[in-house]
Design an enzyme around this catalytic site. Structure first.
Site, PDB file in Angstrom:
ATOM      1  N   GLY A  15       3.485  14.699  -1.884  1.00  0.00           N
ATOM      2  CA  GLY A  15       3.108  13.443  -1.240  1.00  0.00           C
ATOM      3  C   GLY A  15       4.163  13.091  -0.197  1.00  0.00           C
ATOM      4  O   GLY A  15       5.037  13.909   0.131  1.00  0.00           O
ATOM      5  N   ALA A  47      -4.168   7.126   0.682  1.00  0.00           N
ATOM      6  CA  ALA A  47      -3.738   5.755   0.971  1.00  0.00           C
ATOM      7  C   ALA A  47      -4.493   5.226   2.185  1.00  0.00           C
ATOM      8  O   ALA A  47      -4.558   5.880   3.222  1.00  0.00           O
ATOM      9  CB  ALA A  47      -2.239   5.710   1.215  1.00  0.00           C
ATOM     10  N   GLN A  48      -5.053   4.036   2.033  1.00  0.00           N
ATOM     11  CA  GLN A  48      -5.858   3.481   3.123  1.00  0.00           C
ATOM     12  C   GLN A  48      -5.090   2.435   3.911  1.00  0.00           C
ATOM     13  O   GLN A  48      -4.898   2.529   5.111  1.00  0.00           O
ATOM     14  CB  GLN A  48      -7.117   2.826   2.547  1.00  0.00           C
ATOM     15  CG  GLN A  48      -8.059   3.771   1.869  1.00  0.00           C
ATOM     16  CD  GLN A  48      -9.227   3.024   1.227  1.00  0.00           C
ATOM     17  OE1 GLN A  48      -9.241   1.803   1.155  1.00  0.00           O
ATOM     18  NE2 GLN A  48     -10.203   3.768   0.756  1.00  0.00           N
ATOM     19  N   GLY A  49      -4.640   1.418   3.149  1.00  0.00           N
ATOM     20  CA  GLY A  49      -4.133   0.187   3.767  1.00  0.00           C
ATOM     21  C   GLY A  49      -3.079   0.463   4.801  1.00  0.00           C
ATOM     22  O   GLY A  49      -3.201   0.074   5.966  1.00  0.00           O
ATOM     23  N   GLU A 115      -1.946  -7.845   4.185  1.00  0.00           N
ATOM     24  CA  GLU A 115      -2.433  -7.571   2.819  1.00  0.00           C
ATOM     25  C   GLU A 115      -1.856  -8.621   1.879  1.00  0.00           C
ATOM     26  O   GLU A 115      -1.017  -9.440   2.281  1.00  0.00           O
ATOM     27  CB  GLU A 115      -2.053  -6.147   2.374  1.00  0.00           C
ATOM     28  CG  GLU A 115      -2.837  -5.089   3.137  1.00  0.00           C
ATOM     29  CD  GLU A 115      -2.557  -3.668   2.687  1.00  0.00           C
ATOM     30  OE1 GLU A 115      -1.803  -3.469   1.721  1.00  0.00           O
ATOM     31  OE2 GLU A 115      -3.099  -2.749   3.323  1.00  0.00           O
ATOM     32  N   HIS A 231      -5.408  -2.085  -9.043  1.00  0.00           N
ATOM     33  CA  HIS A 231      -5.884  -2.566  -7.750  1.00  0.00           C
ATOM     34  C   HIS A 231      -7.125  -3.406  -7.996  1.00  0.00           C
ATOM     35  O   HIS A 231      -8.017  -3.000  -8.744  1.00  0.00           O
ATOM     36  CB  HIS A 231      -6.201  -1.385  -6.824  1.00  0.00           C
ATOM     37  CG  HIS A 231      -6.311  -1.788  -5.391  1.00  0.00           C
ATOM     38  ND1 HIS A 231      -7.366  -2.524  -4.908  1.00  0.00           N
ATOM     39  CD2 HIS A 231      -5.486  -1.584  -4.343  1.00  0.00           C
ATOM     40  CE1 HIS A 231      -7.176  -2.748  -3.613  1.00  0.00           C
ATOM     41  NE2 HIS A 231      -6.043  -2.189  -3.244  1.00  0.00           N
ATOM     42  N   ARG A 277      -1.491  -8.865  -6.149  1.00  0.00           N
ATOM     43  CA  ARG A 277      -2.504  -8.010  -6.771  1.00  0.00           C
ATOM     44  C   ARG A 277      -2.730  -8.265  -8.247  1.00  0.00           C
ATOM     45  O   ARG A 277      -3.849  -8.204  -8.740  1.00  0.00           O
ATOM     46  CB  ARG A 277      -2.054  -6.555  -6.638  1.00  0.00           C
ATOM     47  CG  ARG A 277      -2.806  -5.867  -5.594  1.00  0.00           C
ATOM     48  CD  ARG A 277      -2.382  -4.458  -5.442  1.00  0.00           C
ATOM     49  NE  ARG A 277      -2.558  -4.182  -4.029  1.00  0.00           N
ATOM     50  CZ  ARG A 277      -2.202  -3.087  -3.417  1.00  0.00           C
ATOM     51  NH1 ARG A 277      -1.631  -2.125  -4.112  1.00  0.00           N
ATOM     52  NH2 ARG A 277      -2.399  -2.917  -2.148  1.00  0.00           N
ATOM     53  N   HIS A 335      -3.914   1.910 -10.345  1.00  0.00           N
ATOM     54  CA  HIS A 335      -3.651   2.315  -8.955  1.00  0.00           C
ATOM     55  C   HIS A 335      -2.240   2.848  -8.753  1.00  0.00           C
ATOM     56  O   HIS A 335      -2.019   3.769  -7.983  1.00  0.00           O
ATOM     57  CB  HIS A 335      -3.897   1.095  -8.076  1.00  0.00           C
ATOM     58  CG  HIS A 335      -3.748   1.328  -6.611  1.00  0.00           C
ATOM     59  ND1 HIS A 335      -4.531   2.241  -5.927  1.00  0.00           N
ATOM     60  CD2 HIS A 335      -2.913   0.767  -5.676  1.00  0.00           C
ATOM     61  CE1 HIS A 335      -4.190   2.226  -4.646  1.00  0.00           C
ATOM     62  NE2 HIS A 335      -3.207   1.349  -4.473  1.00  0.00           N
ATOM     63  N   ARG A 370       4.279  -4.433  -7.414  1.00  0.00           N
ATOM     64  CA  ARG A 370       4.581  -3.928  -6.069  1.00  0.00           C
ATOM     65  C   ARG A 370       3.836  -4.711  -4.998  1.00  0.00           C
ATOM     66  O   ARG A 370       2.640  -4.976  -5.117  1.00  0.00           O
ATOM     67  CB  ARG A 370       4.177  -2.460  -5.974  1.00  0.00           C
ATOM     68  CG  ARG A 370       4.312  -1.865  -4.592  1.00  0.00           C
ATOM     69  CD  ARG A 370       3.988  -0.399  -4.594  1.00  0.00           C
ATOM     70  NE  ARG A 370       2.618  -0.142  -4.953  1.00  0.00           N
ATOM     71  CZ  ARG A 370       1.610  -0.031  -4.073  1.00  0.00           C
ATOM     72  NH1 ARG A 370       1.844  -0.183  -2.772  1.00  0.00           N
ATOM     73  NH2 ARG A 370       0.392   0.221  -4.482  1.00  0.00           N
ATOM     74  N   LEU A 376       4.399   3.702   0.314  1.00  0.00           N
ATOM     75  CA  LEU A 376       4.651   4.781   1.280  1.00  0.00           C
ATOM     76  C   LEU A 376       6.044   4.591   1.885  1.00  0.00           C
ATOM     77  O   LEU A 376       6.785   5.546   2.092  1.00  0.00           O
ATOM     78  CB  LEU A 376       3.580   4.785   2.376  1.00  0.00           C
ATOM     79  CG  LEU A 376       2.141   5.116   1.933  1.00  0.00           C
ATOM     80  CD1 LEU A 376       1.185   5.024   3.119  1.00  0.00           C
ATOM     81  CD2 LEU A 376       2.045   6.490   1.303  1.00  0.00           C
TER      82      LEU A 376
HETATM   83  C1  SIN Z   1      -4.789  -0.785  -0.207  1.00  0.00           C
HETATM   84  O1  SIN Z   1      -5.078  -0.343   0.890  1.00  0.00           O
HETATM   85  O2  SIN Z   1      -5.255  -1.822  -0.662  1.00  0.00           O
HETATM   86  C2  SIN Z   1      -3.816  -0.023  -1.036  1.00  0.00           C
HETATM   87  C3  SIN Z   1      -2.499   0.009  -0.394  1.00  0.00           C
HETATM   88  C4  SIN Z   1      -1.427   0.021  -1.431  1.00  0.00           C
HETATM   89  O3  SIN Z   1      -1.651   0.436  -2.554  1.00  0.00           O
HETATM   90  O4  SIN Z   1      -0.343  -0.474  -1.132  1.00  0.00           O
END
Ligand code: SIN
Length: 515
Positions: A15, A47-49, A115, A231, A277, A335, A370, A376
């Site tokens: 990763g 990973a998206q966000g 976020e 998540h 979260r 998650h 977190r 990341l």
């Molecule tokens: C998300 O895109 O919601 C996940 C990103 C993350 O886990 O920090």
């Protein structure tokens, strides 16, 4: 006798943390990178966000630190978090110099998303919601072209080689079933997390907690294992793993509603849909326990959705949902784990010669919960620090200690004279039971009674599994570590919620469970 390979630095995992460590460490010696599957198969890839960093004109590391500390519920290691937010912008710029293309506006400036629990727009993203893919591709391409890095895919690490209190290498089985021994000046565990120990998860099949189990078998200290992040918004369909619906979707204006159309998060927290979260995941879970379905209403984003979130859009459409018109059914899912192999600020663990980085490590930057998109960043920042420390490690050992292979064979069920292979796939009912038990009793809402029941069930699964079901045993050990820590922490804090101790307790403030 198995083949023995010598290298300067052995990195386990591919990763962001493993690749970044390998690239930086290659300045100081030869690196061998082992990965369990394909080079791209990691949580990072999905990973998206994005990646959080204080790079905006209205932002500062100090503000990023405040948000990180607040999300972590008095358990964040402040010196580690200060390094994270202060080094973060520089590490992100290096990533851009390596070729990562984050999304920019018409004037060329970075587009920064929002976020949960961030007080500023500070999330860099790439190709809308394919940030991890972009980063993984750039790092993998760079690692592949560096002559000092040898990449070994499909190597399943079974054990650390430890001699006289020092980690001197690792043992792995390759794709052909051969046992391979690696001796190194230092070993870096970048093995990621363990979402797969839960019935519902966003993590890919490789995230089975291998690094935790392998390290724990040698008495390496683990910490904060009770803190698992669920998540809030995975797509509620029959996928395994579940498709993640990035928190950035709420950052762009989507709202959570139940099947009565009630935007319930407004009652739960001043930040409503963008609350931390743990708060959002628990609120959704309670709605579901009360028999209500929960949806993400992304219709306010309208036709922009397809451009801003192309991966999520496609996943929804493939499942018959049009986010511009339909409500998106969602549910929480395992998650990320905040805990892991305890490290100092240079990634060193309690075992000399062994380092840990990324989700496998617990640097303490996340505390009990977190902050979104800090993971990341953590991988990048601490990879850089570890690489600096690695150069001072002594030369690799000349040979594996006598008797090592026999001990390994006994522990991992290696029978001489046949190709070795992981038999986990032969026991799907044990794997399914483990994942269900973890979800039911070590999940979003826990109690002493449920946790004890889980520990009993895990012990039964352990007895029923042959020793050469390696992954299954790693999952059992990881599950036990989470359950034991959760039982010990008699309070609720961040990602850890006990219905028998529903409040944060002063006696537990700043106190960590080490295993
Ligand atoms: C998300 O895109 O919601 C996940 C990103 C993350 O886990 O920090």
């Amino acid at each position: 006798m198995s083949a023995v390979e010598r290298t300067d630095f052995l990195v386990v995992g591919s990763g962001i943390a493993g690749l970044a460590t390998a690239i930086k460490a290659s300045r100081h010696g030869e690196v061998t990178l082992l990965t369990k599957g394909h080079l791209m198969e990691s949580n990072t890839f999905y990973a998206q966000g994005g990646i959080a960093a204080a790079v905006g004109p209205d932002d500062s590391p100090a503000e990023h630190l405040v948000d990180t500390l607040r999300a972590g519920h008095d358990l964040v290691r402040e010196d580690a978090a200060a390094i994270l937010v202060e080094d973060g912008p520089q590490r992100v710029m290096e990533l851009i110099q390596l070729g990562a293309r984050f999304d920019v506006g018409p004037d060329g400036s970075l587009l920064l998303g929002r976020e949960g629990a961030h007080s500023r727009n500070r999330i860099l993203h790439a190709r809308g919601d394919a940030t991890g893919e972009e980063i993984a591709e750039v790092l993998a391409a760079r690692a592949t072209e560096i002559p000092a890095i040898r990449i070994r895919e499909h190597h399943h690490v079974l054990d650390l080689v430890v001699d006289q209190g020092r980690c001197i290498g690792a043992a792995a089985v390759d794709a052909s079933g051969e046992l391979r021994l690696f001796l190194a000046r230092a070993v870096v565990m970048a093995t990621g997390g363990c979402g797969q120990v839960y019935r519902y998860t966003t993590n890919p099949p490789v995230a089975t907690g291998d690094g935790f189990a392998v390290a724990h078998a040698h008495g390496v200290t683990l910490v904060d294992m009770e803190f698992v992040q669920f998540h809030p918004t995975a797509l509620a369909r029959a996928d395994d793993p579940l498709v993640l619906i990035s928190e950035a979707v709420r950052g762009e204006g989507a709202r959570l509603v139940n099947d009565a159309g009630d935007p319930f998060m407004r009652r739960e927290h001043p930040m409503a849909d963008l609350a931390p979260r743990d708060v959002v995941a628990r609120a959704i879970f309670r709605e579901m326990q009360a028999g209500r379905k929960v949806f993400l209403d992304a219709r306010p984003i309208g036709p922009r959705f397809a451009d801003r979130f192309p991966t999520i859009y496609q996943a929804c459409r493939e499942r018959g949902i049009d986010p511009a018109r339909d409500l998106i059914p969602i549910a929480p899912a395992a998650h990320f784990i905040m805990g892991g192999i305890q490290t100092d600020l240079l990634g060193r663990t309690s075992l000399p010669g062994l380092y840990a980085v990324g989700e496998a490590a617990c640097t303490g930057v996340h505390g009990a919960n977190r902050l979104a998109s800090n993971s990341l960043l953590e991988g990048l920042v601490f990879a850089d620090r570890i690489a600096g420390a690695l150069k001072d490690e002594a030369p690799a050992a000349a040979a594996v200690p006598p008797g090592y292979q026999e001990q390994l064979a006994a522990r991992r069920g290696l029978v001489q004279g046949r190709p070795y292979r992981d038999r986990t796939g032969e026991f799907p009912e044990l794997v399914a039971r483990l994942r269900q038990v973890m979800w039911d009793h070590v999940g979003i809402i826990r109690s002493a009674e449920g946790l004890r029941r889980a520990l009993d069930a895990l012990a039964e699964i352990e007895r029923a599994a042959p020793r050469d079901a390696w992954t299954l045993h790693n999952m059992v050990q990881t599950g036990k570590l989470i359950a034991r820590a959760a039982l010990e922490r008699e309070e609720s804090r961040g990602g850890h919620y006990r219905e028998d101790f529903p409040e944060e307790r002063a006696a537990w403030k700043g106190r960590r469970v080490t295993l």
